[in-house]
Design a protein around this motif. Sequence first.
Motif, PDB file in Angstrom:
ATOM      1  N   ALA B  42      16.895  -8.542  -2.565  1.00 30.89           N
ATOM      2  CA  ALA B  42      16.376  -9.522  -1.602  1.00 30.89           C
ATOM      3  C   ALA B  42      17.490 -10.439  -1.118  1.00 30.89           C
ATOM      4  O   ALA B  42      17.590 -10.739   0.084  1.00 30.89           O
ATOM      5  N   ASP B  43      18.342 -10.866  -2.032  1.00 32.65           N
ATOM      6  CA  ASP B  43      19.455 -11.756  -1.655  1.00 32.65           C
ATOM      7  C   ASP B  43      20.444 -11.033  -0.734  1.00 32.65           C
ATOM      8  O   ASP B  43      20.942 -11.621   0.231  1.00 32.65           O
ATOM      9  N   ALA B  44      20.723  -9.746  -1.052  1.00 32.86           N
ATOM     10  CA  ALA B  44      21.692  -8.992  -0.242  1.00 32.86           C
ATOM     11  C   ALA B  44      21.177  -8.811   1.190  1.00 32.86           C
ATOM     12  O   ALA B  44      21.927  -8.981   2.161  1.00 32.86           O
ATOM     13  N   VAL B  45      19.889  -8.489   1.304  1.00 34.54           N
ATOM     14  CA  VAL B  45      19.330  -8.277   2.647  1.00 34.54           C
ATOM     15  C   VAL B  45      19.305  -9.602   3.422  1.00 34.54           C
ATOM     16  O   VAL B  45      19.670  -9.654   4.610  1.00 34.54           O
ATOM     17  N   SER B  46      18.903 -10.659   2.730  1.00 36.26           N
ATOM     18  CA  SER B  46      18.861 -11.965   3.411  1.00 36.26           C
ATOM     19  C   SER B  46      20.254 -12.386   3.849  1.00 36.26           C
ATOM     20  O   SER B  46      20.437 -12.897   4.967  1.00 36.26           O
ATOM     21  N   LEU B  47      21.233 -12.151   2.974  1.00 35.34           N
ATOM     22  CA  LEU B  47      22.613 -12.518   3.319  1.00 35.34           C
ATOM     23  C   LEU B  47      23.092 -11.689   4.515  1.00 35.34           C
ATOM     24  O   LEU B  47      23.685 -12.230   5.450  1.00 35.34           O
ATOM     25  N   ALA B  48      22.810 -10.393   4.481  1.00 35.22           N
ATOM     26  CA  ALA B  48      23.257  -9.521   5.581  1.00 35.22           C
ATOM     27  C   ALA B  48      22.665  -9.989   6.908  1.00 35.22           C
ATOM     28  O   ALA B  48      23.370 -10.066   7.924  1.00 35.22           O
ATOM     29  N   LEU B  49      21.389 -10.333   6.908  1.00 35.97           N
ATOM     30  CA  LEU B  49      20.763 -10.766   8.165  1.00 35.97           C
ATOM     31  C   LEU B  49      21.278 -12.133   8.600  1.00 35.97           C
ATOM     32  O   LEU B  49      21.408 -12.400   9.796  1.00 35.97           O
ATOM     33  N   SER B  50      21.579 -12.982   7.633  1.00 36.13           N
ATOM     34  CA  SER B  50      22.103 -14.301   8.019  1.00 36.13           C
ATOM     35  C   SER B  50      23.523 -14.160   8.571  1.00 36.13           C
ATOM     36  O   SER B  50      23.922 -14.898   9.475  1.00 36.13           O
ATOM     37  N   LEU B  51      24.286 -13.207   8.046  1.00 33.32           N
ATOM     38  CA  LEU B  51      25.630 -12.966   8.588  1.00 33.32           C
ATOM     39  C   LEU B  51      25.546 -12.330   9.971  1.00 33.32           C
ATOM     40  O   LEU B  51      26.377 -12.592  10.844  1.00 33.32           O
TER      41      LEU B  51
END
Lengths: 211, 170
Positions: B42-51
Motif C-alpha cells: 500500500a505504501d509503495a503504490v501510494s508513493l508511486a502515485l504521489s511521485l
Amino acid sequence: MQGSSMADRESRAGPGLRVLEGGRAAETDGGLLRDFLAGDEGAFEELWRRHHATVHALARRYARTPEDALDLTQRAFLRAVGAARRAVRRAGPDFPFRPWLLRIAANLGKNHLRDESRWRRAPVRDLDQAADGAAPADELLSRRDRERRVREAVLLLPRRQREVLTLRIDAGLSYAEVARTLGIAEGNARVHFHLAARRLAELVRAGEDEP
Amino acid sequence: MNRACPELEPLLLDRAAGELGEADTARLERHLAGCPGCRAEADAVSLALSLAALPPASAAERAAAGQGAREALLRHRAGRMQRRFAGRMALAVAASAAFALAVPWYLLSRHAPVGPPVAPPAAVDAATAWELPDLDAAWAAAAAADPEAFPEPEPEMLFAELQEIDLDLE
C-alpha cells in the motif's frame, strides 16, 4: 414569447435545473456548443469556464512549459468544438461535450508527446515547484530524481494505461468518468489503472533497491 | 520480504486511487494494521502515485488558463479566415485549371471533323490553286506608272510639319 424561451432553456438544462437570470450556468454543454456553432461566442466562454481547469490539468502532463500547457488546452477546445459540428447537430443539447473534449485533449497530448522529441528532458521539470523546504537537501534531491523517473515512466506506459492513469490522477476523474470518457467499461478502466499503478510501484521499489 | 495478500491487491490499488468505499476502507485499514506485506504494498503504490502526480498549477498558470478563452476565440477566428481563404484559393485554382483545359478543348472541338466529310470551301480551292506570279512583268508595270501621280512634297509643307513637332516638344 419569453415564456417559451424560458421553457426551451429549461428543457435544455434538464428537469430540476433552473436558469439564473443573466447567467448560463444551467445550460447544458451541448446547448452551449450548439449556440457557439451558431455564432454565440459567449457560449464558448461558458464552456471554457466549466472545463478549462480539467483540460489544463491533463495538458500539463504532456507539456514542457506552462505556455505549452495553455497552448494544448486551447487547441483541445478548438479541435473539440470544430469536430463536434456534425455530432452536435444529431445529438442536440444532450451531446456529451466533456468526455468528447477530454478524449481529444488526451489524444492531442499523446500527439504532442510524439512530435516533441525533447520531452525526454523531463517534460514537467519546468512546471515543477519547490517541494517542502523543511526536507534536507539530499532527501529533496532524491525525491526530485524519483519524481522525474516516475513521471517519465508515466509517459512510457501503454497508451490505454496512460490515458486512464492521467485522467484519474491529473484530471481527477472517477473510474466511471474515465470509462465514459474513453468509451470503455468501468471495470476495464479499473484494470488499466491497476496495471499502471502496479508498474509505477515496481519502478519505485526497484529504485529503492539500487545502492 | 513480506508479500501482499494477493486477494487484497486490487483493493490496495483502489485505495491508492481513492476509489474505495467507506466500508471497504475501514475493513482494509484494520487488515493493514496487522499485515506488513500489504502495508508495504500500500505504501509503495501510494508513493508511486504521489511521485507521478504533478505539482499543482501555480497561481500565474491558473490565471493564464482562466483567461485563455479570449485567445482561443481569436485563434478560432483566425483559423476560420484561413480556411475560407484556402477554400477560395482552391476554387480559383480549380476555375483556372478548368478554363485552361476548356479553351483548347473548345478550339480543338471547333476544328475537329464532325459528321460526314463536306466539300472544301472556295477559299481552300483558291489557295491550293495559287501559283507564283510573274515578278518581272509586275516590275515593268510599276516602272511604267505615271510619276505625277506621286508628287514631291512642297518645302513649306515640310517646314510647317517640323514646327508642329517643335511645339510638341516645348
